[in-house]
Design a protein around this motif. Structure first.
Motif, mmCIF file in Angstrom:
data_model
loop_
_atom_site.group_PDB
_atom_site.id
_atom_site.type_symbol
_atom_site.label_atom_id
_atom_site.label_comp_id
_atom_site.label_asym_id
_atom_site.label_seq_id
_atom_site.Cartn_x
_atom_site.Cartn_y
_atom_site.Cartn_z
ATOM 1 N N SER A 174 73.321 65.120 62.168
ATOM 2 C CA SER A 174 72.082 64.691 61.502
ATOM 3 C C SER A 174 70.878 65.444 62.056
ATOM 4 O O SER A 174 69.985 65.860 61.297
ATOM 5 N N ALA A 177 70.799 68.944 60.750
ATOM 6 C CA ALA A 177 70.373 68.969 59.348
ATOM 7 C C ALA A 177 68.864 68.765 59.234
ATOM 8 O O ALA A 177 68.195 69.416 58.406
ATOM 9 N N LEU A 178 68.326 67.882 60.097
ATOM 10 C CA LEU A 178 66.885 67.586 60.013
ATOM 11 C C LEU A 178 66.031 68.739 60.525
ATOM 12 O O LEU A 178 64.892 68.937 60.063
ATOM 13 N N GLY A 180 66.408 71.795 60.032
ATOM 14 C CA GLY A 180 66.173 72.735 58.933
ATOM 15 C C GLY A 180 65.087 72.290 57.976
ATOM 16 O O GLY A 180 64.580 73.096 57.184
ATOM 17 N N LYS A 181 64.725 71.024 58.041
ATOM 18 C CA LYS A 181 63.690 70.513 57.135
ATOM 19 C C LYS A 181 62.283 70.634 57.726
ATOM 20 O O LYS A 181 61.309 70.211 57.101
ATOM 21 N N TYR A 182 62.186 71.176 58.961
ATOM 22 C CA TYR A 182 60.876 71.323 59.598
ATOM 23 C C TYR A 182 60.646 72.789 59.972
ATOM 24 O O TYR A 182 60.654 73.165 61.144
ATOM 25 N N ASP A 187 55.508 71.531 62.893
ATOM 26 C CA ASP A 187 56.659 70.618 63.006
ATOM 27 C C ASP A 187 57.461 70.808 64.302
ATOM 28 O O ASP A 187 58.533 70.222 64.469
ATOM 29 N N ARG A 191 60.997 69.199 65.779
ATOM 30 C CA ARG A 191 62.182 70.009 66.058
ATOM 31 C C ARG A 191 62.669 69.782 67.499
ATOM 32 O O ARG A 191 63.878 69.663 67.757
#
Length: 377
Positions: A174, A177-178, A180-182, A187, A191
């Motif tokens: 998880s 995966a997260l 990559g969203k920042y 951010d 990270r």
């Protein structure tokens, strides 16, 4: 008749000699009596081989010869010759009978002794066979017990591994995966937060694998003690630095060890023992408290105490603390395999030491260890 003692044999021989001597003096021409005397003495001589009976035999033989030389009342020499002849036959027959009986008796004794030796030998072989059978049964029982324990351990391992590995792996997945969203620069704190989660999960997985591998190596007998000279002060500093990064926020490690204290022991096993105990003390204690570690020598042994200010151990759980896969009922929300203290106990046993625990709910736990300093043993 073969069980007379020396005194009884002498008494019987003397009585026979005196009685027969009296008869010979009274009737010297009736030589049946000298045959009886010689026969009686020969019996004692052949039955009892000792100086006393031999002396009696010689004395009686001389007595017979002397009395035989006395004048005979019977002038008929043919009758005297016949009487002596039958006396001689009687003596020879009696002697042969005694020799036969004695040889038969000795043969029976030898057979009995041989039989006794054979019985003793067979009994010893039977006892040895029974001993081997009992040993084999004990080994089989032990093997079955170990197989049963191994089967239980495997079952627990599968259950524990499926549960314990799932949590950190899910966290890693998880967080990866997260991250990559920042992508934006602002951010970065988010990270770093997920990177730290991944790092913590990897550390936890490494701890799990180390516990399982250590248990496997112990069960397979692949871990051996390799003593060496160790400065416990330097050892404590080195171990403290390894543990420092695993402490919770605000926790401190207070170490008390003499700078000149040295020990001859296995450094690798000691490192595993105290890293495990110190990380446990940190894990089960709240943030911001101290974990203490003291080492000292007394009566040729090294003593150690690892103390925390954590949740403590329920009284009913203390007898099972060193069992494999056991976890106290009040730590269900804290990650762990239940192998740590079991492995520590096995390592302490390998160092010929002892370990014990003092704990109270809400007041913390103290673990005591003492093991020999091999330079004094």
């Amino acid at each position: 008749m073969f069980h007379f003692g020396q005194r009884q044999t002498l008494i019987i021989s003397i009585l026979i000699m005196l009685f027969t001597a009296c008869l010979l003096v009274w009737r010297p021409d009736y030589n049946f009596f000298d045959g009886g005397l010689i026969t009686a003495i020969l019996l004692t001589i052949f039955i009892k081989k000792d100086a006393a009976t031999r002396f009696m035999g010689i004395a009686c033989t001389v007595l017979v010869v002397v009395i035989a030389c006395l004048p005979h009342k019977n002038p008929n020499l043919s009758e005297v010759f016949i009487e002596h002849f039958f006396s001689l036959i009687l003596v020879i027959s009696s002697t042969l009978l005694v020799l036969f009986v004695k040889r038969l008796y000795r043969t029976m004794q030898e057979l009995n002794q041989a039989l006794e030796r054979e019985v003793e030998k067979r009994t010893a072989n039977l006892e040895l066979a029974l001993s081997h059978l009992a040993s084999s049964q004990a080994e089989l029982k032990e093997a079955l017990t170990k197989e049963k324990e191994l089967s239980e351990i495997k079952s627990r391992f599968v259950s524990m591994a499926s549960h314990e590995f799932r949590t950190p792996l899910s966290a890693i997945l998880s967080s990866a995966a997260l991250i990559g969203k920042y992508p934006a620069l602002e951010d970065q704190p988010r990270r770093e937060k997920h990177v730290q989660k991944i790092r913590d999960s990897v550390i936890h997985l490494n701890e799990l694998l180390e516990d399982f591998l250590s248990l496997g190596r112990i069960e397979e007998g692949k871990i051996h003690v390799h003593p060496e000279r160790i400065s416990l002060h330097a050892f404590a500093i080195e171990t403290g630095e390894e543990v420092q990064g695993l402490l919770k926020a605000g926790q401190t490690l207070q170490t008390d060890v003499d700078k000149d204290l040295e020990v001859t022991s296995d450094k690798r096993l000691l490192k595993h023992i105290f890293v495990n105990l110190l990380t446990n003390a940190s894990k089960f204690s709240p943030a911001g408290v101290a974990v203490s570690w003291r080492l000292w020598q007394e009566d040729g042994e090294i003593h150690a105490i690892v103390a925390d200010q954590g949740m403590g151990i329920p009284e009913e759980d203390k007898p099972y603390l060193f069992s494999s896969f056991f976890r106290a009922r009040n730590v269900t929300n804290i990650q762990g395999t239940g192998l740590g203290l079991h492995i520590v106990k096995r390592y302490v046993d390998m160092l010929h030491g002892e370990i014990s625990v003092e704990s109270a709910l809400g007041k913390g736990t103290r673990i005591f260890i003492h093991f020999p300093n091999l330079q004094h043993s």
